[in-house]
Design a protein around this motif. Structure first.
Motif, PDB file in Angstrom:
ATOM      1  N   UNK A 101     -30.563  98.603  28.716  1.00 27.94           N
ATOM      2  CA  UNK A 101     -30.421  99.285  27.433  1.00 27.94           C
ATOM      3  C   UNK A 101     -29.231 100.237  27.406  1.00 27.94           C
ATOM      4  N   UNK A 102     -28.993 100.953  28.492  1.00 27.73           N
ATOM      5  CA  UNK A 102     -27.895 101.923  28.518  1.00 27.73           C
ATOM      6  C   UNK A 102     -26.576 101.337  29.000  1.00 27.73           C
ATOM      7  N   UNK A 103     -26.556 100.063  29.384  1.00 30.42           N
ATOM      8  CA  UNK A 103     -25.320  99.444  29.866  1.00 30.42           C
ATOM      9  C   UNK A 103     -24.376  99.118  28.714  1.00 30.42           C
ATOM     10  N   UNK A 104     -23.087  99.197  28.998  1.00 28.86           N
ATOM     11  CA  UNK A 104     -22.061  98.748  28.055  1.00 28.86           C
ATOM     12  C   UNK A 104     -21.621  97.348  28.480  1.00 28.86           C
ATOM     13  N   UNK A 105     -21.272  96.490  27.519  1.00 30.04           N
ATOM     14  CA  UNK A 105     -20.784  95.150  27.892  1.00 30.04           C
ATOM     15  C   UNK A 105     -19.488  95.241  28.692  1.00 30.04           C
ATOM     16  N   UNK A 106     -19.416  94.513  29.813  1.00 29.49           N
ATOM     17  CA  UNK A 106     -18.199  94.551  30.631  1.00 29.49           C
ATOM     18  C   UNK A 106     -17.385  93.270  30.512  1.00 29.49           C
ATOM     19  N   UNK A 107     -17.936  92.251  29.849  1.00 26.74           N
ATOM     20  CA  UNK A 107     -17.203  91.016  29.587  1.00 26.74           C
ATOM     21  C   UNK A 107     -17.342  90.666  28.114  1.00 26.74           C
ATOM     22  N   UNK A 155     -25.730  92.775  34.285  1.00 25.74           N
ATOM     23  CA  UNK A 155     -24.562  93.027  33.435  1.00 25.74           C
ATOM     24  C   UNK A 155     -24.859  92.597  32.007  1.00 25.74           C
ATOM     25  N   UNK A 156     -24.051  93.128  31.116  1.00 22.32           N
ATOM     26  CA  UNK A 156     -24.148  92.781  29.703  1.00 22.32           C
ATOM     27  C   UNK A 156     -22.840  92.129  29.286  1.00 22.32           C
ATOM     28  N   UNK A 157     -22.943  91.009  28.573  1.00 21.53           N
ATOM     29  CA  UNK A 157     -21.778  90.263  28.092  1.00 21.53           C
ATOM     30  C   UNK A 157     -21.824  90.248  26.568  1.00 21.53           C
ATOM     31  N   UNK A 158     -20.707  90.564  25.956  1.00 17.45           N
ATOM     32  CA  UNK A 158     -20.611  90.593  24.499  1.00 17.45           C
ATOM     33  C   UNK A 158     -19.947  89.314  24.000  1.00 17.45           C
ATOM     34  N   UNK A 159     -20.450  88.781  22.886  1.00 12.12           N
ATOM     35  CA  UNK A 159     -19.854  87.600  22.266  1.00 12.12           C
ATOM     36  C   UNK A 159     -19.139  88.070  21.004  1.00 12.12           C
ATOM     37  N   UNK A 160     -17.845  87.828  20.943  1.00 16.71           N
ATOM     38  CA  UNK A 160     -17.059  88.266  19.797  1.00 16.71           C
ATOM     39  C   UNK A 160     -17.318  87.365  18.590  1.00 16.71           C
ATOM     40  N   UNK A 161     -16.994  87.861  17.399  1.00 19.63           N
ATOM     41  CA  UNK A 161     -17.262  87.105  16.177  1.00 19.63           C
ATOM     42  C   UNK A 161     -16.415  85.839  16.069  1.00 19.63           C
TER      43      UNK A 161
END
Length: 96
Positions: A15-21, A46-52
């Motif tokens: 929950x407190x992690x920021x996406x690093x990829x 880890x957290x991975x973010x998917x861009x729009x």
């Protein structure tokens, strides 16, 4: 395979992690999978973010990343994927 209780525990940790990829227009490639594997060995979670502008579906991206890095998908929420893989050398997280 993670149990429901273990997934809940990992979600609370992430929950407190920021996406690093970030997965962008080009999607998932071998270089990204290799870097995510190395990051999972160091951090375990880890957290991975998917861009729009990503053309692939988020479930497809999660499947490719987890299969390539031999990790477990703990959560897919919005455009973020939480991945977990037990580290061999840097064990930080004790699963319940």
């Amino acid at each position: 395979m993670l149990t429901g209780k273990q997934k809940r525990f990992l979600r609370s940790k992430a929950n407190q992690l920021k996406p690093i990829f970030q997965v962008g227009k080009t999607g998932v490639n071998e270089n990204m999978i290799e870097q995510i594997s190395e990051a999972l060995e160091k951090r375990e979670l880890i957290k991975v973010s998917i861009l729009q502008n990503c053309m692939e579906d988020k479930n497809t991206v999660a499947e490719k990343l987890s299969a390539g890095a031999e990790a477990e998908v703990a959560q897919i929420i919005g455009n973020n994927i939480v991945l977990y893989k037990e580290s061999q050398e840097n064990k930080h997280i004790q699963l319940p």
